[in-house]
Design an enzyme around this catalytic site. Structure first.
Site, PDB file in Angstrom:
ATOM      1  N   ASP A 181       0.894  -1.157   0.000  1.00  0.00           N
ATOM      2  CA  ASP A 181       0.000   0.000   0.000  1.00  0.00           C
ATOM      3  C   ASP A 181       0.931   1.205   0.000  1.00  0.00           C
ATOM      4  O   ASP A 181       1.521   1.547   1.030  1.00  0.00           O
ATOM      5  CB  ASP A 181      -0.893   0.004   1.245  1.00  0.00           C
ATOM      6  CG  ASP A 181      -1.950   1.098   1.176  1.00  0.00           C
ATOM      7  OD1 ASP A 181      -1.612   2.217   0.749  1.00  0.00           O
ATOM      8  OD2 ASP A 181      -3.111   0.847   1.551  1.00  0.00           O
ATOM      9  N   HIS A 182       1.095   1.833  -1.161  1.00  0.00           N
ATOM     10  CA  HIS A 182       2.176   2.821  -1.286  1.00  0.00           C
ATOM     11  C   HIS A 182       1.987   4.040  -0.388  1.00  0.00           C
ATOM     12  O   HIS A 182       2.939   4.751  -0.096  1.00  0.00           O
ATOM     13  CB  HIS A 182       2.381   3.233  -2.745  1.00  0.00           C
ATOM     14  CG  HIS A 182       1.316   4.127  -3.301  1.00  0.00           C
ATOM     15  ND1 HIS A 182       0.188   3.648  -3.931  1.00  0.00           N
ATOM     16  CD2 HIS A 182       1.207   5.478  -3.335  1.00  0.00           C
ATOM     17  CE1 HIS A 182      -0.555   4.655  -4.328  1.00  0.00           C
ATOM     18  NE2 HIS A 182       0.030   5.785  -3.971  1.00  0.00           N
ATOM     19  N   HIS A 230      -5.827   2.788   1.146  1.00  0.00           N
ATOM     20  CA  HIS A 230      -4.961   3.914   1.481  1.00  0.00           C
ATOM     21  C   HIS A 230      -5.421   4.695   2.720  1.00  0.00           C
ATOM     22  O   HIS A 230      -4.662   4.882   3.681  1.00  0.00           O
ATOM     23  CB  HIS A 230      -4.879   4.898   0.305  1.00  0.00           C
ATOM     24  CG  HIS A 230      -4.295   4.317  -0.941  1.00  0.00           C
ATOM     25  ND1 HIS A 230      -3.291   3.380  -0.932  1.00  0.00           N
ATOM     26  CD2 HIS A 230      -4.564   4.556  -2.246  1.00  0.00           C
ATOM     27  CE1 HIS A 230      -2.978   3.068  -2.178  1.00  0.00           C
ATOM     28  NE2 HIS A 230      -3.746   3.759  -2.999  1.00  0.00           N
TER      29      HIS A 230
END
Length: 344
Positions: free
Chosen positions: A33-34, A96
């Site tokens: 999950d950047h 996110h």
């Protein structure tokens, strides 16, 4: 290494993990999950647990409410096929923004080891109230952008984008009021919103504190803006604290001022991109910033009832023009509790 989305609902997320676990142990799976790799999201941990000033205030006694915004000024671009199936709720909130919420609201971990940190993040996600259909109708707002003229240029609505069903019910905007059912946060609303074709690209967390217990200054003596702690994730990464100060001159005239920390000016060096950070962590075997299976399931457990309720309804879309801050119903959701969305 697995890039999100991790399934499209709870059952498919479990199926995906089951297939991965046929070959790999959970400790060998790195779900990216950047947002967790962004410098400012990581800095939340340092800000909270590396300083003694703010942590005593980090609870329902002092925090009035929290707003988390993930706004995008672009439309769906060339992702119409994917986005028409996912929508804003699945694309941004389920992963996110719930991970950001978990980071801002989690309990201190016993150590800064991967599983200790992830245990607390997972515990927070499991503490989020799973809403009933009636609660969903009062605490969530879906939206879809329509055509509008922005700066003299005509922008298409979502239904006019290439590859999109002209009667699509996909949400390009989602606002949700979450509640965390633990002792630290009981009763504190967490307002989370995201959307396409909003006025600007910005991701931030705004923590609004309760007012002073006794108003000793006259109400007409200047601004009474609440104390705010703002964590800017993108762009212009940094942290800002807004508080009231006396304006120079006679009398006790108050106005809000800011103390700002900006990554660029403070460190004078380029922050690594989120993927740079995460890829290096995976290479060295550090899973602190990666999503674990129990965290994925906890997120879907919260979001899936909203998914189901929205899919069973037919909305009068579009309900906000491109370039606006979303549908009027999202403002009304906060107004009912005496709050307003912050304009970043």
């Amino acid at each position: 290494m697995v890039e999100k989305p991790f399934g499209h609902d709870l059952a498919s997320a479990r199926e995906l993990s089951g297939r991965l676990h046929e070959v790999f142990d959970e400790s060998d799976v790195y779900r990216i999950d950047h947002y967790l790799g962004k410098e400012t999201v990581q800095n939340i941990l340092a800000f909270r647990f590396g300083n003694g000033i703010f942590e005593p205030l980090w609870n329902r006694r002092y925090v009035n409410h929290v707003q988390i915004t993930g706004a995008e000024s672009i439309g769906v671009e060339d992702r119409a096929a994917y986005y028409q199936e996912a929508g804003a709720l699945d694309d941004m909130i389920q992963n996110h923004l719930l991970q950001v919420m978990a980071t801002i609201a989690m309990e201190p971990s016993a150590s800064f080891r991967a599983n200790s940190v992830r245990d607390e993040r997972s515990k927070l996600l499991r503490s989020i109230r799973v809403m009933t259909p009636q609660e969903i109708r009062g605490n969530t707002v879906p939206g879809q952008y329509g055509p509008a003229s922005i700066g003299g240029k005509q922008m298409p609505g979502f239904r006019q984008e290439k590859g999109v069903d002209p009667e699509s019910q996909t949400n390009t905007y989602a606002a949700v009021t979450f509640f965390v059912e633990n002792w630290r946060w009981a009763g504190v609303p967490f307002y989370v919103r995201t959307g396409k074709r909003l006025p600007k690209r910005v991701t931030e967390i705004a923590i609004q504190f309760n007012p002073a217990p006794l108003a000793i200054f006259d109400e007409d003596d200047g601004d009474r803006s609440p104390n705010l702690l703002i964590v800017r994730i993108q762009p212009d990464e940094g942290i800002s604290l807004k508080f009231l100060s006396k304006r120079p001159g006679s009398g006790m005239n108050l106005r809000p001022v800011s103390m700002d920390f900006n990554y660029g000016s403070s460190f004078g060096e380029r922050s690594p991109s989120a993927y740079e950070t995460l890829l290096l962590d995976a290479i060295i075997g550090d899973a602190t910033l990666y999503t674990r299976q129990d965290m994925v399931e906890a997120s879907w457990n919260v979001v899936e009832p909203i998914q189901n309720e929205w899919r069973s309804a037919k909305f009068d879309f579009p309900n906000y023009p491109a370039g606006a801050w979303g549908p009027a119903a999202a403002d009304e959701m906060l107004t009912r509790r005496g709050h307003t969305w912050r304009r970043p």
